[in-house]
Design a protein around this motif. Sequence first.
Motif, mmCIF file in Angstrom:
data_model
loop_
_atom_site.group_PDB
_atom_site.id
_atom_site.type_symbol
_atom_site.label_atom_id
_atom_site.label_comp_id
_atom_site.label_asym_id
_atom_site.label_seq_id
_atom_site.Cartn_x
_atom_site.Cartn_y
_atom_site.Cartn_z
ATOM 1 N N ARG A 100 6.526 -3.699 2.336
ATOM 2 C CA ARG A 100 6.790 -3.585 3.777
ATOM 3 C C ARG A 100 7.429 -2.243 4.083
ATOM 4 N N LEU A 101 8.235 -1.783 3.139
ATOM 5 C CA LEU A 101 8.936 -0.524 3.331
ATOM 6 C C LEU A 101 8.022 0.668 3.057
ATOM 7 N N LEU A 102 7.166 0.518 2.050
ATOM 8 C CA LEU A 102 6.386 1.665 1.600
ATOM 9 C C LEU A 102 5.010 1.748 2.264
ATOM 10 N N ALA A 103 4.367 0.589 2.372
ATOM 11 C CA ALA A 103 2.972 0.622 2.807
ATOM 12 C C ALA A 103 2.878 1.013 4.270
ATOM 13 N N PRO A 104 1.756 1.588 4.678
ATOM 14 C CA PRO A 104 1.626 2.048 6.069
ATOM 15 C C PRO A 104 1.669 0.905 7.075
#
Lengths: 652, 269
Positions: free
Chosen positions: A648-652
């Motif tokens: 959730r933090l990393l993916a676009p």
Amino acid sequence: MNLSPLLARGLAAGLALALLLGSSRALAADPPAASASAPIQRRSPPFLAPLPSGAAPLPPALSSPPPPVHRTRLVVRLDPVAHTLQAQGQVTWTNRSQRPVHDTFWHLYLNAFQHPRTAFLRSRLGEGRGDQLPSTWGRIKLTRLAVRSPDEAPSRAVDLLPSLAPHSPDDPDDQTDLRAPLPAPCQPQQSLVFDLAFEASLPSLVERTGFLENFHMVGQWFPKLARLRDDGTWSHFPFLRLSEFDADFGDYDITIEAPPAYVVGATGVRAEERTENGVRATRFLQEGVHDFAWTAWDQFLERTETLDGVPVRALYPRGHEPAVRRQLDGLRVAIPCMRRRLGPYPYASLTLVQPPAGAGEAGGMEYPTLITTGGPWYGPPWLRTAEAVAVHEYGHQYFYGLLASDEHRHPFLDEGLNTLVEGLCLREGHGDGSLLAAPGLSLDFLEAGRWMGLGAGHDHAIAHGAASFPTAGHYGRLAYFRTATLLATLRGAFGEAPFDEALQRYAQAFRFRHPEPADLVAALGQVDPALAVALDDGLSRRGWIDFAVTAFQPGWTVIARRGSLRLPVTVRLRFVDGTTRDERWDGTSEWVRFDINEPAELQAVEVDPEQRILLDEDRSNNARSRERTRVGRATLERGLFWGGLLGRLLAP
Amino acid sequence: MSRRGWATLVLHLGNLLPAAPVALVGASLVGALWGEQGGDGVLWKPGGAYLLETLRLLAPTGGALAWMAPWYLLLWVVTGVVPQGLALGLLGARADEAPWGRGWRAVPALVVVLGASLLGRVVALALCLLAARALGASLSRFSDPVRFWGLAPLVLIALGLLGVIQALQDLAAAAAVRREERGPGALLTALEVLHRRPWAALGPWAWRAALAWGLLGGAALVGELGGGALLRQGALLAACWLRVGWWCRALGLIDGAPDPRERPPTSER
């Protein structure tokens, strides 16, 4: 000295990984039907003569300090702008040994910071503090050192300065350990007066002492006589990077002169304070201690409390109230805990100094009746490092302060024992979450220390002099944590109550004395001679242990004891009908086999089910079962959650 | 199930898929260590003896694998455009077209949008750090807490900037899917939407993001006290649902924006 930051850093790295991972019937024989019976030859500890079969005699406890070896009276003036000291006074010294003394040894430890070639600054070892060269050099210069009889006038004193010479054979550039021959031998119980005056420049803060802007932490600041052992030999050594100290008990009468705006804290009780000609002189008195340190800063705030009858004075920077409150909470637990375990705190004051931001080199250090803490002004309430630092440094009032072991030769005697008692007191105050208590997760201080303690156990023995550890990391892991882990293991294996009683006897018998490792082994050996053997093996021969279930069938199982330590342990047998039975194995043989003759077959077996053997090298081999879980489902679910969160933090 | 439901599922699985191998390896290692002692329930016993032992025993394995972590994370980030494209494709496809095609076709543009977004975040954080250094120096005469709280507004500014960039990235992704624009064009469209209707764009994004992170944080904490697995996985799903809701809104905002390709030349006005 305190290593909590090291522990906290290791723990932080570990926790990051943690987030990602997310009863019995009769036996065939009781005692076990078959066990290995290879003859075991026991060795005697090298520290002492073979252990007596009964209780080893301990010296009678002293309720008050013995007659002082020295009375040190100094008047020192601080120039807080130039960061210099000017002092003069007398040391009245008595030869308490059994032999005549022909010379004296003086420690001028501020000279460790006078140039980069000193023994201290040449041995920057990494993995610890004190590794930075000071930006301002420090030094101490004696301007007078003369000796006379107590009944002679100062004018008749014999000048020792011409014959004063450095005594560090391997370090010609080092001037921290100096020898001064006496004009005539000093007989046992004879007293001498040394008149002295000196000038000193404080270094920028490096390892315990120095200045940062207007903050001054003044340790190892005066010419200090080395300790004379009972046999007439001197315990003297240059100031070394990992080594701490060894000194005789004495009485201190120190007057510190500083500008009135400066708040001064020091070893001992403030007896007098007067201001004349723009200088405030504060006189501190303390009997029965072996060092004197002080601090002065014009920004200190002050808070006083009486904790379990001990008047505590906290000095701290503006804004650090939350940290100091937690440190005092730590002392609130530690003072009564150590009173019960080790005897009462005998002094009338305790000063706690929280250095300002940027002065970390001054923090986490112990002096008699004065401790320095450290850390940021804030801290998560679930992590108890602020409390732990205070508990640790207070513990040094016993292990180093009252039980004045030689920190240079036997650092484990103060740091290791203190780390054990620190862990026990933190556990007493905070239960299973003695290091960390977050929702759903609690970590025990000694369990976390075990990680550190197991980390270097095969590299190096514990029982080494401070200077012979290869790195500060080895020193920390072995002298602090492996010692504490070893002692906690022996406590768990041989019984908590008898161990605690033996430790209490040791603490009381050697109060105001200079215990040696043999004294500890003898005192704890009163619990069980096997404990003394294991303690000696663990301290001086890299002793280790790993219990493992090496074979498991419905009708029998085999437990092996790997390693050199021989410790009793509990083996829990669980049967298919749901019953369990605990068997005690003395651990002297290399393995033991349990044969089950009853109808109910074995369901599972577990060695040391209560995790008392902290030194066990691998706990994952301590159990076998007929049912085996291949995938940790809770770990899988937690891994997916934290991975999803990361996504959730990393993916676009 | 509605298209929004399918999109939520795609996004959720897309988030979990890269985490699954790591979690499975971790769970298997833990199973190997404690499988004979009742499984990984022992990890959370008070005092943390088993948890610390696990970390100690697995530290060399973790250390050996650490070198690949940055590459794995990069791959995770980049491949994340696939579920994003598919979910947006499901939401943005017209009724008469196949739901997956539009999303697949947008993937190259989404990669460009992602790259621009990451660059924007790095620049924003660097600016905030520079500002923090300057502000910290000017506050040096104050006590430690004053310095700390003096810097707190910068943290809020940094979070705000990151939020705006995230909203912009989502708008650009919506434009890339709905209008089949290439990366730069999608970014320009997103900027135009943000310029014309800033509150209509940022408001719906902000409350959903705040709620989602609140749910996730709450589940992480409260989940440790009981009912953990259901709470945690439910929170993850709810966060995806909220995100998809925002994407629906973003697609609407894109539909409401003038299409540069349909805009008449200036001379004909």
